[in-house]
Design a protein around this motif. Structure first.
Motif, PDB file in Angstrom:
ATOM      1  N   LEU A 320       0.826  -1.211   0.000  1.00  0.00           N
ATOM      2  CA  LEU A 320       0.000   0.000   0.000  1.00  0.00           C
ATOM      3  C   LEU A 320       0.862   1.264   0.000  1.00  0.00           C
ATOM      4  O   LEU A 320       0.521   2.250  -0.652  1.00  0.00           O
ATOM      5  N   ILE A 321       1.983   1.217   0.698  1.00  0.00           N
ATOM      6  CA  ILE A 321       2.907   2.362   0.656  1.00  0.00           C
ATOM      7  C   ILE A 321       3.432   2.528  -0.769  1.00  0.00           C
ATOM      8  O   ILE A 321       3.498   3.640  -1.293  1.00  0.00           O
ATOM      9  N   ASP A 322       3.751   1.407  -1.402  1.00  0.00           N
ATOM     10  CA  ASP A 322       4.229   1.451  -2.790  1.00  0.00           C
ATOM     11  C   ASP A 322       3.176   2.092  -3.708  1.00  0.00           C
ATOM     12  O   ASP A 322       3.518   2.868  -4.600  1.00  0.00           O
ATOM     13  N   ASN A 323       1.912   1.767  -3.470  1.00  0.00           N
ATOM     14  CA  ASN A 323       0.840   2.390  -4.263  1.00  0.00           C
ATOM     15  C   ASN A 323       0.785   3.898  -4.047  1.00  0.00           C
ATOM     16  O   ASN A 323       0.557   4.656  -4.988  1.00  0.00           O
ATOM     17  N   LEU A 324       0.990   4.318  -2.797  1.00  0.00           N
ATOM     18  CA  LEU A 324       1.012   5.762  -2.514  1.00  0.00           C
ATOM     19  C   LEU A 324       2.171   6.421  -3.257  1.00  0.00           C
ATOM     20  O   LEU A 324       2.012   7.473  -3.879  1.00  0.00           O
ATOM     21  N   GLU A 325       3.330   5.779  -3.191  1.00  0.00           N
ATOM     22  CA  GLU A 325       4.527   6.351  -3.814  1.00  0.00           C
ATOM     23  C   GLU A 325       4.361   6.487  -5.326  1.00  0.00           C
ATOM     24  O   GLU A 325       4.900   7.401  -5.930  1.00  0.00           O
ATOM     25  N   LYS A 326       3.638   5.539  -5.916  1.00  0.00           N
ATOM     26  CA  LYS A 326       3.539   5.522  -7.382  1.00  0.00           C
ATOM     27  C   LYS A 326       2.286   6.198  -7.919  1.00  0.00           C
ATOM     28  O   LYS A 326       2.115   6.297  -9.133  1.00  0.00           O
ATOM     29  N   ASP A 327       1.411   6.640  -7.041  1.00  0.00           N
ATOM     30  CA  ASP A 327       0.163   7.273  -7.486  1.00  0.00           C
ATOM     31  C   ASP A 327       0.479   8.495  -8.348  1.00  0.00           C
ATOM     32  O   ASP A 327       1.205   9.392  -7.923  1.00  0.00           O
ATOM     33  N   GLN A 328      -0.057   8.510  -9.556  1.00  0.00           N
ATOM     34  CA  GLN A 328       0.254   9.596 -10.488  1.00  0.00           C
ATOM     35  C   GLN A 328      -0.714  10.780 -10.365  1.00  0.00           C
ATOM     36  O   GLN A 328      -0.568  11.783 -11.039  1.00  0.00           O
ATOM     37  N   ASP A 329      -1.700  10.655  -9.510  1.00  0.00           N
ATOM     38  CA  ASP A 329      -2.690  11.713  -9.359  1.00  0.00           C
ATOM     39  C   ASP A 329      -2.040  12.983  -8.789  1.00  0.00           C
ATOM     40  O   ASP A 329      -1.229  12.910  -7.866  1.00  0.00           O
ATOM     41  N   TYR A 330      -2.407  14.118  -9.338  1.00  0.00           N
ATOM     42  CA  TYR A 330      -1.805  15.377  -8.906  1.00  0.00           C
ATOM     43  C   TYR A 330      -2.068  15.652  -7.424  1.00  0.00           C
ATOM     44  O   TYR A 330      -1.184  16.094  -6.691  1.00  0.00           O
ATOM     45  N   PHE A 331      -3.306  15.422  -6.973  1.00  0.00           N
ATOM     46  CA  PHE A 331      -3.651  15.723  -5.576  1.00  0.00           C
ATOM     47  C   PHE A 331      -3.174  14.608  -4.636  1.00  0.00           C
ATOM     48  O   PHE A 331      -2.524  14.865  -3.638  1.00  0.00           O
ATOM     49  N   TYR A 332      -3.530  13.369  -4.966  1.00  0.00           N
ATOM     50  CA  TYR A 332      -3.258  12.250  -4.063  1.00  0.00           C
ATOM     51  C   TYR A 332      -1.810  11.777  -4.117  1.00  0.00           C
ATOM     52  O   TYR A 332      -1.226  11.443  -3.096  1.00  0.00           O
ATOM     53  N   GLY A 333      -1.241  11.725  -5.318  1.00  0.00           N
ATOM     54  CA  GLY A 333       0.135  11.226  -5.482  1.00  0.00           C
ATOM     55  C   GLY A 333       1.170  12.320  -5.279  1.00  0.00           C
ATOM     56  O   GLY A 333       1.991  12.251  -4.368  1.00  0.00           O
ATOM     57  N   ASP A 334       1.108  13.352  -6.120  1.00  0.00           N
ATOM     58  CA  ASP A 334       2.065  14.454  -5.980  1.00  0.00           C
ATOM     59  C   ASP A 334       1.905  15.128  -4.625  1.00  0.00           C
ATOM     60  O   ASP A 334       2.892  15.489  -3.984  1.00  0.00           O
ATOM     61  N   GLY A 335       0.653  15.283  -4.201  1.00  0.00           N
ATOM     62  CA  GLY A 335       0.391  15.900  -2.893  1.00  0.00           C
ATOM     63  C   GLY A 335       1.064  15.109  -1.780  1.00  0.00           C
ATOM     64  O   GLY A 335       1.728  15.683  -0.907  1.00  0.00           O
ATOM     65  N   TYR A 336       0.922  13.792  -1.839  1.00  0.00           N
ATOM     66  CA  TYR A 336       1.553  12.928  -0.838  1.00  0.00           C
ATOM     67  C   TYR A 336       3.069  13.084  -0.844  1.00  0.00           C
ATOM     68  O   TYR A 336       3.692  13.229   0.210  1.00  0.00           O
ATOM     69  N   ARG A 337       3.648  13.087  -2.033  1.00  0.00           N
ATOM     70  CA  ARG A 337       5.113  13.194  -2.118  1.00  0.00           C
ATOM     71  C   ARG A 337       5.612  14.563  -1.646  1.00  0.00           C
ATOM     72  O   ARG A 337       6.685  14.666  -1.043  1.00  0.00           O
ATOM     73  N   ARG A 338       4.804  15.586  -1.905  1.00  0.00           N
ATOM     74  CA  ARG A 338       5.187  16.912  -1.408  1.00  0.00           C
ATOM     75  C   ARG A 338       5.189  16.934   0.120  1.00  0.00           C
ATOM     76  O   ARG A 338       6.101  17.479   0.749  1.00  0.00           O
ATOM     77  N   ILE A 339       4.150  16.345   0.725  1.00  0.00           N
ATOM     78  CA  ILE A 339       4.082  16.315   2.191  1.00  0.00           C
ATOM     79  C   ILE A 339       5.222  15.472   2.764  1.00  0.00           C
ATOM     80  O   ILE A 339       5.840  15.816   3.769  1.00  0.00           O
ATOM     81  N   LYS A 340       5.538  14.387   2.064  1.00  0.00           N
ATOM     82  CA  LYS A 340       6.610  13.524   2.560  1.00  0.00           C
ATOM     83  C   LYS A 340       7.941  14.294   2.603  1.00  0.00           C
ATOM     84  O   LYS A 340       8.712  14.177   3.560  1.00  0.00           O
ATOM     85  N   ARG A 341       8.172  15.085   1.561  1.00  0.00           N
ATOM     86  CA  ARG A 341       9.405  15.897   1.544  1.00  0.00           C
ATOM     87  C   ARG A 341       9.363  16.958   2.643  1.00  0.00           C
ATOM     88  O   ARG A 341      10.367  17.240   3.294  1.00  0.00           O
ATOM     89  N   LEU A 342       8.168  17.512   2.822  1.00  0.00           N
ATOM     90  CA  LEU A 342       8.004  18.548   3.844  1.00  0.00           C
ATOM     91  C   LEU A 342       8.309  17.992   5.235  1.00  0.00           C
ATOM     92  O   LEU A 342       9.003  18.622   6.039  1.00  0.00           O
ATOM     93  N   VAL A 343       7.800  16.771   5.510  1.00  0.00           N
ATOM     94  CA  VAL A 343       8.024  16.165   6.825  1.00  0.00           C
ATOM     95  C   VAL A 343       9.505  15.841   7.021  1.00  0.00           C
ATOM     96  O   VAL A 343      10.042  15.970   8.114  1.00  0.00           O
ATOM     97  N   ARG A 344      10.159  15.465   5.927  1.00  0.00           N
ATOM     98  CA  ARG A 344      11.590  15.178   6.030  1.00  0.00           C
ATOM     99  C   ARG A 344      12.346  16.429   6.492  1.00  0.00           C
ATOM    100  O   ARG A 344      13.278  16.359   7.280  1.00  0.00           O
ATOM    101  N   ALA A 345      11.890  17.558   6.004  1.00  0.00           N
ATOM    102  CA  ALA A 345      12.582  18.806   6.345  1.00  0.00           C
ATOM    103  C   ALA A 345      12.101  19.399   7.668  1.00  0.00           C
ATOM    104  O   ALA A 345      12.893  19.912   8.449  1.00  0.00           O
ATOM    105  N   LYS A 346      10.794  19.335   7.903  1.00  0.00           N
ATOM    106  CA  LYS A 346      10.235  20.065   9.050  1.00  0.00           C
ATOM    107  C   LYS A 346       9.696  19.167  10.171  1.00  0.00           C
ATOM    108  O   LYS A 346       9.132  19.671  11.133  1.00  0.00           O
ATOM    109  N   ARG A 347       9.834  17.866   9.996  1.00  0.00           N
ATOM    110  CA  ARG A 347       9.313  16.910  10.986  1.00  0.00           C
ATOM    111  C   ARG A 347       7.777  16.944  10.984  1.00  0.00           C
ATOM    112  O   ARG A 347       7.155  17.839  10.435  1.00  0.00           O
TER     113      ARG A 347
END
Ligand SMILES: [Zn+2]
Ligand SMILES: [Zn+2]
Ligand SMILES: [Zn+2]
Ligand SMILES: [Zn+2]
Ligand SMILES: [Zn+2]
Ligand SMILES: [Zn+2]
Length: 365
Positions: A320-347
């Motif tokens: 399921l994590i792999d599905n999140l990582e590969k989701d091509q949807d702008y809101f669900y996929g890109d949005g998730y990856r943006r938040i993941k990067r944000l958490v890496r930087a800001k906890r």
């Protein structure tokens, strides 16, 4: 993925020995020594002529004589020398290869040895795979030609078959689910509520504290779920929906109402992931500005799923994590990856502060 069969352009021929006649005697010049061939016999190959003793093996240098020869890359060989020293060898049996062969991962094979010993076998039909194929997250390989002809499980992407997935069923709303996924599905309201509360507790440990006790939870079929949402989200991916209503009286919010709808009959891990996603929406409705960027809200909700999945050791959580990582949807996929990067930087704390507007979103996210 693709690989191909290839044909080695190596063919054996029989030496043609002809005799010099009165007619052609003047015009024959040995390709090797340059002297004219004036008497006796000669060899003619590929439009060239040779004294028989000058038609030689490129490996040993000796005359090939009145016998068979092999031709490879413009050179001529004794059959034995060709096979022993020049011909490519099969990586299974070590024997020379003539004609059709298979090249796979830098090695070459007799076609039959490749198929018997090396080839991937299709996890659906059991036959060797000689061409394009697809691989599932679980490690199964399938011939591409089954695509669209065999029913796939909506929850693991395996092809449904009696032998490999212990069968499967089709729900009344059209979803297909295999026997493997069926073993953990959530159909019972009490079990669902229990898991839901567990997820709620788990999110609290990350600071996602949902201070609202009355949240309705309903297990519904796909038709009901899609009637609730006005989104264009691919219907197969939608597993939950959060309904909220803020009742206002003279401009102030008097009451808030939340109902979470989750697809009935999804595997437990999908249920947990969905519950986390929808609970994050509730938390955002309670704490964040209402006009939030959708990529941030869906990305954050998916990140909450990630938070509860990453602690689970079952391979299905990784799927399921792999599905999140590969989701091509702008809101669900890109949005998730943006938040993941944000958490890496800001906890996690920084992310939640940004979502609630206590901190500004840094640039670059
Ligand atoms: Zn010669
Ligand atoms: Zn030789
Ligand atoms: Zn072989
Ligand atoms: Zn197959
Ligand atoms: Zn399945
Ligand atoms: Zn959502």
């Amino acid at each position: 993925m693709i690989f191909s069969f290839k044909l080695i352009i190596t063919l054996s021929f029989f030496v043609i020995i002809s005799s010099v006649t009165e007619v052609n005697a003047q015009s024959l010049t040995c390709y090797q020594c340059g002297y004219s061939i004036t008497s006796g016999s000669y060899v003619s190959v590929d439009g060239k002529v040779f004294h028989p003793e000058h038609f030689t093996c490129a490996y040993c240098g000796r005359s090939i004589g009145n016998t068979q020869y092999y031709k490879d890359n413009g050179n001529y060989y004794h059959p034995d020398h060709y096979k022993q020293f020049i011909a490519p060898k099969c990586a299974v049996c070590g024997q020379p290869i003539e004609g059709q062969y298979v090249e796979y991962e830098g090695k070459i094979y007799h076609k039959n040895h490749y198929e018997e010993q090396i080839a991937l076998l299709c996890s659906f039909c059991g036959l060797p795979i000689n061409g394009t194929y697809s691989k599932t997250f679980w490690g199964e390989s399938y011939h591409d030609y089954h695509e669209g002809r065999v029913v796939k499980c909506d929850y693991c992407q395996r092809y449904i078959s009696d032998e490999k997935t212990a069968g499967g069923i089709r729900y009344d709303d059209g979803r297909n689910i295999c026997g493997i996924c069926l073993t953990s599905v959530i159909n019972d309201d009490n079990v669902a509520r229990h898991l839901f509360e567990e997820v709620k507790k788990e999110l609290r440990r990350y600071g996602i504290d949902i201070r609202w006790d009355e949240i309705g939870l309903y297990l519904v079929d796909r038709n009901y779920l899609s009637s609730l949402t006005d989104e264009n989200r691919v219907i197969e991916k939608q597993t939950g929906f959060t309904y909220h209503r803020f009742e206002t009286f003279r401009g102030t919010v008097r009451n808030k109402k939340f109902d979470i709808y989750i697809l009935k009959g999804i595997p437990e891990m999908e249920f947990i992931s969905t519950a986390a996603h929808e609970l994050m929406h509730v938390w955002m409705y309670l704490n964040a500005p209402y006009d939030m960027d959708k990529a941030i809200s869906e990305g954050s909700a998916n990140y909450a799923s990630y938070l509860v999945l990453k602690n689970r050791s079952l391979y299905r959580a990784k799927y399921l994590i792999d599905n999140l990582e590969k989701d091509q949807d702008y809101f669900y996929g890109d949005g998730y990856r943006r938040i993941k990067r944000l958490v890496r930087a800001k906890r996690v704390n920084g992310w939640l502060n940004i979502v609630t507007g206590k901190e500004r979103m840094p640039t670059g996210y």
